[in-house]
Design an enzyme around this catalytic site. Sequence first.
Site, short mmCIF file in Angstrom:
data_model
loop_
_atom_site.label_atom_id
_atom_site.label_comp_id
_atom_site.label_asym_id
_atom_site.label_seq_id
_atom_site.Cartn_x
_atom_site.Cartn_y
_atom_site.Cartn_z
N ASP A 72 -1.35 9.76 -50.51
CA ASP A 72 -2.20 10.85 -50.02
C ASP A 72 -3.66 10.56 -50.31
O ASP A 72 -4.51 10.62 -49.42
CB ASP A 72 -1.78 12.18 -50.68
CG ASP A 72 -0.32 12.51 -50.41
OD1 ASP A 72 0.05 12.54 -49.23
OD2 ASP A 72 0.43 12.70 -51.37
N TYR B 247 9.32 1.08 -53.77
CA TYR B 247 9.89 2.09 -54.68
C TYR B 247 11.02 1.40 -55.43
O TYR B 247 11.39 0.27 -55.11
CB TYR B 247 10.41 3.29 -53.86
CG TYR B 247 9.34 3.91 -52.99
CD1 TYR B 247 8.24 4.55 -53.57
CD2 TYR B 247 9.40 3.83 -51.60
CE1 TYR B 247 7.24 5.10 -52.77
CE2 TYR B 247 8.41 4.40 -50.80
CZ TYR B 247 7.32 5.02 -51.39
OH TYR B 247 6.33 5.56 -50.61
N GLY C 71 5.61 3.44 -48.16
CA GLY C 71 4.82 4.64 -47.88
C GLY C 71 4.09 4.59 -46.56
O GLY C 71 4.66 4.31 -45.52
N GLU C 72 2.78 4.83 -46.62
CA GLU C 72 2.00 4.90 -45.37
C GLU C 72 0.79 3.96 -45.39
O GLU C 72 0.61 3.12 -44.51
CB GLU C 72 1.53 6.34 -45.14
CG GLU C 72 0.69 6.48 -43.89
CD GLU C 72 0.59 7.90 -43.36
OE1 GLU C 72 1.53 8.68 -43.50
OE2 GLU C 72 -0.48 8.22 -42.79
N ASP C 73 -0.05 4.10 -46.41
CA ASP C 73 -1.30 3.35 -46.35
C ASP C 73 -1.07 1.84 -46.48
O ASP C 73 -1.61 1.05 -45.69
CB ASP C 73 -2.27 3.83 -47.43
CG ASP C 73 -3.65 3.25 -47.22
OD1 ASP C 73 -4.20 3.44 -46.12
OD2 ASP C 73 -4.16 2.57 -48.12
N SER C 74 -0.26 1.42 -47.46
CA SER C 74 -0.03 -0.03 -47.62
C SER C 74 0.71 -0.59 -46.41
O SER C 74 0.51 -1.75 -46.03
CB SER C 74 0.74 -0.32 -48.91
OG SER C 74 1.99 0.33 -48.92
O1 TRH Z 1 2.00 5.36 -53.05
P1 TRH Z 1 2.79 5.48 -51.82
O2 TRH Z 1 4.24 5.38 -51.98
O3 TRH Z 1 2.45 6.82 -51.08
C1 TRH Z 1 3.41 7.64 -50.46
C2 TRH Z 1 3.29 7.64 -48.98
O4 TRH Z 1 1.99 7.84 -48.53
C3 TRH Z 1 4.19 8.72 -48.41
O5 TRH Z 1 4.05 8.77 -47.02
C4 TRH Z 1 3.81 10.02 -49.02
O6 TRH Z 1 4.57 11.04 -48.53
C5 TRH Z 1 4.00 9.91 -50.49
O7 TRH Z 1 3.16 8.90 -51.00
C6 TRH Z 1 3.66 11.21 -51.19
O8 TRH Z 1 2.38 4.31 -50.83
P2 TRH Z 1 1.10 4.07 -49.90
O9 TRH Z 1 1.02 5.09 -48.83
O10 TRH Z 1 1.15 2.69 -49.48
O11 TRH Z 1 -0.17 4.28 -50.84
C7 TRH Z 1 -0.48 3.43 -51.88
C8 TRH Z 1 -1.99 3.33 -52.02
O12 TRH Z 1 -2.31 2.79 -53.29
C9 TRH Z 1 -2.62 2.43 -50.99
O13 TRH Z 1 -3.88 2.98 -50.60
C10 TRH Z 1 -2.89 1.13 -51.76
C11 TRH Z 1 -3.20 1.68 -53.12
N1 TRH Z 1 -3.07 0.78 -54.27
C12 TRH Z 1 -4.20 0.06 -54.66
O14 TRH Z 1 -5.25 0.16 -54.02
N2 TRH Z 1 -4.11 -0.75 -55.76
C13 TRH Z 1 -2.96 -0.89 -56.47
O15 TRH Z 1 -2.95 -1.66 -57.45
C14 TRH Z 1 -1.82 -0.14 -56.06
C15 TRH Z 1 -0.53 -0.29 -56.83
C16 TRH Z 1 -1.91 0.68 -54.96
#
Ligand code: TRH
Length: 388
Positions: free
Chosen positions: A16, A191, A269-272
């Site tokens: 988020d 995860y 998730g979404e962003d990565s």
């Molecule tokens: O963390 P996530 O599993 O987020 C999820 C999803 O967005 C899902 O849709 C939502 O419903 C849930 O959260 C609540 O995975 P996501 O979306 O890839 O986000 C991770 C973010 O963290 C991404 O912007 C990359 C960032 N990140 C870094 O910048 N550096 C790091 O070292 C790590 C581990 C992550």
Amino acid sequence: MARCDIFCTVVDNLGDIGVCWRLARQLAEEYGFRVRLWVDDLVSLSCLCPGASVDATSQQIGAVEVRRWDAEFPLVDVADVVIEAFACDPPATYIAEMARRDVPPVWINLEYLSAEDWVEGCHLLPSTGSGTRLTKYFFFPGFTPQTGGLIREHGLTDARKAFDAVARAEFLRRLGIQSGKNELLVSLFCYRNLSLPGLLGHWSSSETPIRVLTLAGLPTEQVGQWLGGSLSPGAEVRRGSLTVNALPFIPQEDFDRMLWSCDLNFVRGEDSFVRAQLARQPFVWQIYTQTEQTHLVKLEAFLARFLKGFPQANSVRRFWDAWNKELDVVPAWREFAAVLPEVRSRCEEWANLLDRVPDLANNLARFVERTMGSACSRGSTDASGECR
Ligand code: TRH
């Protein structure tokens, strides 16, 4: 300069705030919005943006003003544009102020990403059910021009293409990683996954040396357990053909470079997931689990688009499927690994297709401009000149 308030609650994980932080920066830096980001969890923000204070009520980070979103919400001027991320509900007092304005703000609910077909029909649908004269618009990210698009900063593709072998080696060196020439370099951001121990076991006896960079949090924890202990950030451990490097939390900008550097990225998730696509390298997505298995429908909707016309589609589908259903992935891995060069070309083509779809901030800015324009022609401009 239009003012924009973005509201973000951190439900769990980092997605988020990951999305909101990226969008806030782009709207401020590229589209000239005066952005205020309201977030209820500054610790999560500080993981992605190490410069952020974890307790300041208000702080300026680059072009974005970050405000701590506390239960007791202060009386503030409402902005011209209000973005609530993922239906997080701005405070009631703030909504009441929105309704009091002569020309109400453009109110947008930024939805989660999905590749499903129905998204095109729902993108930008208005909703007026709140008992006020306010209208909220549903803004759906997506993969086609009929959706809100994906967050893709101006210059990202060029920066990615300019990231050559020298830049890669320098970046990895900065992370403390010395990757051998013949190694398969894999990043792991997933995860907890029951398939992982079997896959790690297989990699440890693989013919090709494999180096896995585990991202901070669940991936490092699970790999640490598999190794029989725990992994500290910066640690390097070897098991047969497998070398594991535990990464510390890396800033969001480095997260991109990390994806660009690896031969294969496991994301979630979404962003990565989106960034891995823009990285133009092979990737494997673990989707965020939803009730009643609806996430598997979303997963298939993406695969159908991504693999359309790709001759090796089944090898990709089998591995992604086993990974997401947490089955024994080793047989599917063998098949998937054998077609990695073809998958790499497919990822390049896919990223080229995505580059032709207008990006999310651009779509959002154009929608705001249109909506503000028509609101002004219907209503009146106030003394502060809300409508320009
Ligand atoms: O963390 P996530 O599993 O987020 C999820 C999803 O967005 C899902 O849709 C939502 O419903 C849930 O959260 C609540 O995975 P996501 O979306 O890839 O986000 C991770 C973010 O963290 C991404 O912007 C990359 C960032 N990140 C870094 O910048 N550096 C790091 O070292 C790590 C581990 C992550």
